[in-house]
Structures are given as structure tokens and as C-alpha cells.
Motif scaffolding. Structure first.
Motif, mmCIF file in Angstrom:
data_model
loop_
_atom_site.group_PDB
_atom_site.id
_atom_site.type_symbol
_atom_site.label_atom_id
_atom_site.label_comp_id
_atom_site.label_asym_id
_atom_site.label_seq_id
_atom_site.Cartn_x
_atom_site.Cartn_y
_atom_site.Cartn_z
ATOM 1 N N ASN A 1 -0.444 22.722 99.803
ATOM 2 C CA ASN A 1 -0.954 22.089 101.022
ATOM 3 C C ASN A 1 -0.951 22.964 102.269
ATOM 4 O O ASN A 1 -1.783 22.768 103.148
ATOM 5 C CB ASN A 1 -0.144 20.818 101.329
ATOM 6 N N PHE B 1 -2.002 25.430 104.450
ATOM 7 C CA PHE B 1 -3.254 26.188 104.432
ATOM 8 C C PHE B 1 -3.048 27.686 104.654
ATOM 9 O O PHE B 1 -3.468 28.522 103.845
ATOM 10 C CB PHE B 1 -4.164 25.602 105.517
ATOM 11 N N THR C 1 -6.112 23.868 92.368
ATOM 12 C CA THR C 1 -5.511 23.103 93.453
ATOM 13 C C THR C 1 -4.271 22.385 92.921
ATOM 14 O O THR C 1 -4.129 22.165 91.722
ATOM 15 C CB THR C 1 -6.533 22.127 94.054
ATOM 16 N N ILE D 1 -9.538 14.957 100.302
ATOM 17 C CA ILE D 1 -9.311 15.820 101.471
ATOM 18 C C ILE D 1 -8.298 16.905 101.124
ATOM 19 O O ILE D 1 -8.476 18.082 101.473
ATOM 20 C CB ILE D 1 -8.843 14.998 102.688
ATOM 21 N N ARG D 2 -7.230 16.516 100.421
ATOM 22 C CA ARG D 2 -6.217 17.516 100.026
ATOM 23 C C ARG D 2 -6.848 18.628 99.185
ATOM 24 O O ARG D 2 -6.602 19.815 99.412
ATOM 25 C CB ARG D 2 -5.098 16.847 99.222
ATOM 26 N N THR E 1 -9.974 19.550 99.014
ATOM 27 C CA THR E 1 -10.901 20.358 99.823
ATOM 28 C C THR E 1 -10.143 21.399 100.642
ATOM 29 O O THR E 1 -10.518 22.575 100.697
ATOM 30 C CB THR E 1 -11.716 19.444 100.767
ATOM 31 N N ASN E 2 -9.055 20.975 101.270
ATOM 32 C CA ASN E 2 -8.212 21.864 102.068
ATOM 33 C C ASN E 2 -7.678 23.011 101.197
ATOM 34 O O ASN E 2 -7.734 24.195 101.569
ATOM 35 C CB ASN E 2 -7.054 21.029 102.631
ATOM 36 N N GLN E 3 -7.194 22.681 100.004
ATOM 37 C CA GLN E 3 -6.622 23.681 99.095
ATOM 38 C C GLN E 3 -7.704 24.621 98.558
ATOM 39 O O GLN E 3 -7.488 25.843 98.459
ATOM 40 C CB GLN E 3 -5.891 22.975 97.956
ATOM 41 N N MET F 1 -10.509 25.435 99.984
ATOM 42 C CA MET F 1 -10.921 26.337 101.075
ATOM 43 C C MET F 1 -9.906 27.466 101.241
ATOM 44 O O MET F 1 -10.281 28.639 101.429
ATOM 45 C CB MET F 1 -11.064 25.544 102.376
ATOM 46 N N ALA F 2 -8.617 27.148 101.144
ATOM 47 C CA ALA F 2 -7.584 28.183 101.254
ATOM 48 C C ALA F 2 -7.708 29.198 100.114
ATOM 49 O O ALA F 2 -7.556 30.406 100.332
ATOM 50 C CB ALA F 2 -6.192 27.551 101.251
ATOM 51 N N THR G 1 -17.180 19.748 95.607
ATOM 52 C CA THR G 1 -16.346 20.305 96.673
ATOM 53 C C THR G 1 -16.485 21.824 96.706
ATOM 54 O O THR G 1 -16.684 22.428 97.774
ATOM 55 C CB THR G 1 -14.873 19.912 96.452
ATOM 56 N N SER H 1 -20.576 26.084 103.846
ATOM 57 C CA SER H 1 -19.537 26.289 104.869
ATOM 58 C C SER H 1 -19.672 27.597 105.631
ATOM 59 O O SER H 1 -19.141 27.741 106.735
ATOM 60 C CB SER H 1 -18.155 26.244 104.221
#
Length: 517
Positions: free
Chosen positions: A257, A259, A296, A311-312, A314-316, A318-319, A351, A359
Motif C-alpha cells: 500500500n 506508494f 499487487t 482503488i487499492r 490501482t494504487n499498487q 501504478m507504484a 486497470t 495515464s
């Protein structure tokens, strides 16, 4: 001014502001040693990461349908999940398999199942990752046998077997044989593939499960690279050339989580591995590169308010992309409840596609390079991980550190600390200990029918009735004899599976020599 102390999940203190003065290392160019900024000069401008969706459940027939579905949705590589009996060397009709057949992955009992699993899929045209460890040699043998049956040039087939047994002892538990004999099988695979299947990644050294067991980001990095050193040493002791076999090693990391910590972890990993391989004699830049797959974080998914997991993830994801991954699997939002439904698998894939094509983060290399925060955090994670590696080296390496329980205890302590933070509320998990709701929205869960064991047992009975029993017996006898000596086992395992010896029969032949751990 706030007195609150901010830290990453590994306990690294986060300063209020960063400046050039915090930097320890020189800035570097991508595509050159030590590869902090990426292993390719142009990274995703030249080629996107491989979009894999980890899938496998029930029978080979059912998993084959999911693979065709995912390929039609735009996935660019397959990733196979196997059920627990397959992972620990039991056929579906074994007493130990009861209640587990087809549950957390697909049941593969013989080459016949492998033929069904990849029906309509040309192995030479796709890369396949197989998450398999103790029985990796057997599943790889089946894959090679199937490729030959399809008429493929096995020197051209590409993919990955996880084949990382050390993290099984430390974090996951699907081992069969003792550590030292397991290392022998792994180096036999290294040797065989470097000669016969040169495009195959012979190991995916895995931090993923170390993190899932509760480690911090720094521990995940340190223990994974320490295991990598153990594999390098084992291959060198076998007389293999590091400039050849190290090119086929890959890594598998978790993306959790936090980022910025995750991005810095990936950057530090590349730099550290480049230094390790160089110290151990690698001179070819490709043998110094850390190539990795990311998934992820499964353990970050919550059963409460499961749509929050979109959302979690997507955040992971992207990282992972900002950290320079070569391959990525995004989890389904419903995986805290069951295996992913088709709908959840499709959103997980979309995603990745939205990150890739909408993006803008793929348009320049290492977009966060030069950030005072990211650069300092990369340095600090490297320094903290190196302390662990030095301690493990002093114990004589990963195998010794695992045998004396050091790595397992460090992971357990970190896991306990994290859970205490969640339970006392000092770490917020949205929907779990904050912003909760009394009634969760009902969500469709994926269920596996208990009748699968009966279906697989009937297939096994039919196979044994029509195969050449004498050929199977001879192949297994020869395998046992080789296991007692020093001969490379891979060619003999391939002969056995081509005669339709079952996975359990091959694993039992090796158990008869190596025993169980």
C-alpha cells in the motif's frame, strides 16, 4: 508544529521535506549499471510490461476457458495457478488431496491435463509463468513435452517457473524435500535449461510470499536478494557460468500500500542486485540486471467493502509501473472472498490497460527520478536491506538462516507488529478499522464444485488403463537411480511425463530417495 512521527511500513522515518542534501548517491542513467532507473534505456516507450492475469481453478478444461477469455480481453501473457495437491506432489486421488482439488488453482495430474489446459494455445507464441516450486521440475517437464507435441522449437519457448524453494521454507510451506536436495533439483533445472531451453526463466526469486506472510518492504527486499545469492552460489558450485545462467534469473515482488516506499524498493532492488552479481563475477550487463514480475498485494485486500480493493489495486499497480516492473498481475477486487470472478478479472486487467494507455506515466523513463524524497528513500531502503543481508551472510547464507529459523522469526515479528497497529487503530485500513459500515454490499463469489476430485480421479483411472505401464515403470526406476547419483534429473523427468507418469508418481519416486522435510 506537529510532533507526530511519520514512518514507512518498514519503520523508515519520513521527513517533512526533502532536499538535495539528503542524497547519498550520484544520479544515474537508465539501462546502464547499476540500473537504478530501469533495465532498458527507453523502458515503456520501447515496450510495455507484460500484462499477466494469474488464473487457474477447477479442472484443466475450466481453466482453459478462462485463459481464452483473458487472451481475448487483451492479456499479453498467461500465469498459471496450481491447486495445493499439485504444488506438493500429490495426485487428485491421493488421500491428502481430499477437499483441496481445484480449489486455489488448477489440478494437473499428468501430461494429459497439460494438453487440455493449453488446448488451442500455441506455446511458442505466448509466454507462460507457472507459480510452482517443489514440483517445478515436473510441471516444466510437462510444458516442454507439450511444446514438443505441438511441434514447437523448445529453444524458442519462453516463460518462467517460480522454482524458488527457499521462500517456501521461510514463508509459504509448499515444500516436499529437505533444503539441500531441493537446491540440487533447482540447479539441475538451471543447467538443463541453459543448454536446452535458453529463453526460459528458470527461477522467479520471490519476495511476494515473504511480504504476504507479514514482512516489511525492507525485509522482503533483503530476504529475497539473500535467497538470490544462495541460488547464485549453488549454480557456481555446480560449475555453471554466471554470465549465462544469471540472465535467466527473474524476481517476483509484492506491491503493497505505501506508494512511495514500494517505488523506492524496486529501484533499490535493481541497484543492489547489480552490485551483488558484479561482486560474484558477472561481467555481462544482462547478467547484472534484475528483471521482475510484480503482483499487487493479496493480503491488503479486504472482505469488508470489497469494491474499495479496486482503488487499492490501482494504487499498487501504478507504484509497480513507476518502479519499472517488467510484468504485472493485478488482483481481483473480490479475492478476499474467493477466487476472482470473470468480472473482477476483467476490471483488474483494464486497470493495467488504463495505466498503460491513458495515464501518461509510460511516456518518460523513471518519472519520479530526481525527487528528493524518492531518491533519499531509495538510498535508505538499500542501506536497511543491506544490514539484513550482511547478517544472513555472517550466518553462512540463506539456507542456514532458514534452517535456524532466523528469517521466519523476523517475518513473524513484523507481521505481529503490523497486526497490532491495525487493531489499536494507529494504522488505518479503510472499511476495516475506520469508515466502517454495518452491512456490507452483497457480492457475487466464485465457487468451486466439490465434484472435481471425482472427475480428476476418473481421468487418472482412464489414463492408467491406456498408457504403457512398462514404459512408466522403467522411466520411474531410471529416475530413482539417477536421484541416488549426481546425474541431471531433468531429462529423466521429461521421459517419465512423456510416458504419462503422473505428477504424484514422479514426486513419490524422488521422495523415495530424498525423503520429506
Amino acid at each position: 508544529m506537529s510532533e507526530q512521527k511519520f514512518t514507512t511500513t518498514s519503520g523508515i522515518e519520513i521527513k517533512e521535506v526533502y532536499s538535495e542534501a539528503n542524497r547519498l548517491t550520484e544520479s544515474e542513467a537508465p539501462g546502464v549499471y547499476p540500473f537504478t532507473r530501469g533495465i532498458q534505456q527507453d523502458m515503456y516507450r520501447g515496450r510495455l510490461w507484460t500484462m499477466r492475469q494469474y488464473a487457474g481453478f477447477s479442472t484443466a478444461e475450466e481453466s482453459n476457458k478462462r485463459y481464452h477469455y483473458l487472451l481475448n480481453q487483451g492479456t499479453t501473457g498467461l500465469s498459471v495457478a496450481f491447486d495445493l495437491p499439485t504444488q506438493i506432489g500429490y495426485d487428485s486421488d491421493h488421500d491428502m488431496a481430499e477437499g483441496e482439488v481445484g480449489k486455489v488453482g488448477v489440478a494437473i495430474d499428468s501430461l494429459k491435463d497439460m494438453e487440455i489446459l493449453f488446448d488451442g494455445i500455441e506455446l511458442q507464441k505466448i509466454t507462460t509463468s507457472m507459480t510452482i516450486n517443489a514440483t517445478a521440475s515436473i510441471l516444466l517437464a510437462m510444458y516442454i513435452a507439450l511444446a514438443r507435441k505441438q511441434g514447437a522449437d523448445i529453444r524458442q519457448i519462453s516463460g518462467t517457473i517460480q522454482n524458488d524453494i527457499l521462500k517456501e521454507y521461510a514463508a509459504r510451506g509448499t515444500y516436499i524435500y529437505p533444503p539441500k536436495t531441493s537446491m540440487r533439483i533447482i540447479t539441475d533445472i538451471f543447467e538443463y535449461c541453459s543448454n536446452e531451453v535458453p529463453k526460459w526463466n528458470t527461477i522467479s526469486i520471490s519476495g511476494y510470499h515473504i511480504r504476504e506472510a507479514g514482512s516489511t518492504a525492507v525485509q522482503e527486499l533483503a530476504f529475497t536478494l539473500a535467497n538470490g545469492k544462495a541460488y547464485l552460489n549453488a549454480a557456481l558450485e555446480k560449475g555453471l557460468d554466471i554470465n549465462i545462467f544469471a540472465k535467466r534469473l527473474s524476481f517476483f515482488f509484492n506491491c503493497h500500500n505505501n506508494f512511495f516506499e514500494e517505488i523506492a524498493k524496486f529501484r533499490a532492488a535493481r541497484r543492489m542486485w547489480a552490485k551483488i552479481t558484479k561482486q560474484m563475477g558477472a561481467t555481462d550487463p544482462k547478467a547484472q540486471m534484475l528483471r521482475f514480475h510484480t503482483q499487487t498485494g493479496g493480503s491488503t485486500l479486504t472482505a469488508q467493502q470489497p469494491l474499495n480493493n479496486v482503488i487499492r489495486v490501482t494504487n499498487q499497480a501504478m507504484a509497480a509501473v513507476l518502479g519499472g516492473t517488467q510484468s504485472l498481475h493485478t488482483n481481483g477486487y473480490d479475492e478476499a472472498l474467493s477466487l476472482p470472478t470473470e468480472t473482477a478479472a476483467k476490471i483488474a486487467l483494464r486497470t493495467q490497460q488504463i495505466i498503460a494507455f491513458e495515464s501518461g506515466v509510460t511516456e518518460t523513463v523513471d518519472p519520479l527520478a530526481g525527487s528528493y524524497f524518492i531518491e533519499t528513500l531509495t538510498d535508505e531502503i538499500e542501506a536497511a536491506a543491506q544490514l539484513y543481508i550482511d547478517k544472513i551472510d555472517a550466518m553462512g547464507g540463506s539456507v542456514n538462516a532458514i534452517e535456524n529459523g532466523y528469517i521466519q522469526n523476523e517475518i513473524a515479528d513484523a507481521s505481529y507488529r503490523y497486526q497490532v497497529e491495525v487493531e489499536n487503530g494507529s494504522r488505518t485500513i479503510v472499511g476495516v478499522n475506520k469508515f466502517t459500515q454495518e452491512q456490507e454490499g452483497v457480492i457475487e463469489a466464485f465457487a468451486i464444485d466439490e465434484s472435481i476430485r471425482s472427475i480428476q480421479t476418473e481421468k487418472l483411472n482412464q489414463l492408467k488403463a491406456v498408457r504403457d505401464g512398462a514404459a512408466v515403470e522403467k522411466a520411474l526406476t531410471n529416475l530413482v537411480a539417477a536421484a541416488k547419483g549426481k546425474e541431471n534429473l531433468m531429462p529423466l523427468i521429461i521421459i517419465a511425463v512423456e510416458a504419462y507418469a503422473t505428477l504424484g508418481e514422479v514426486a513419490d519416486a524422488l521422495r523415495s530417495v530424498f525423503g520429506e522435510y
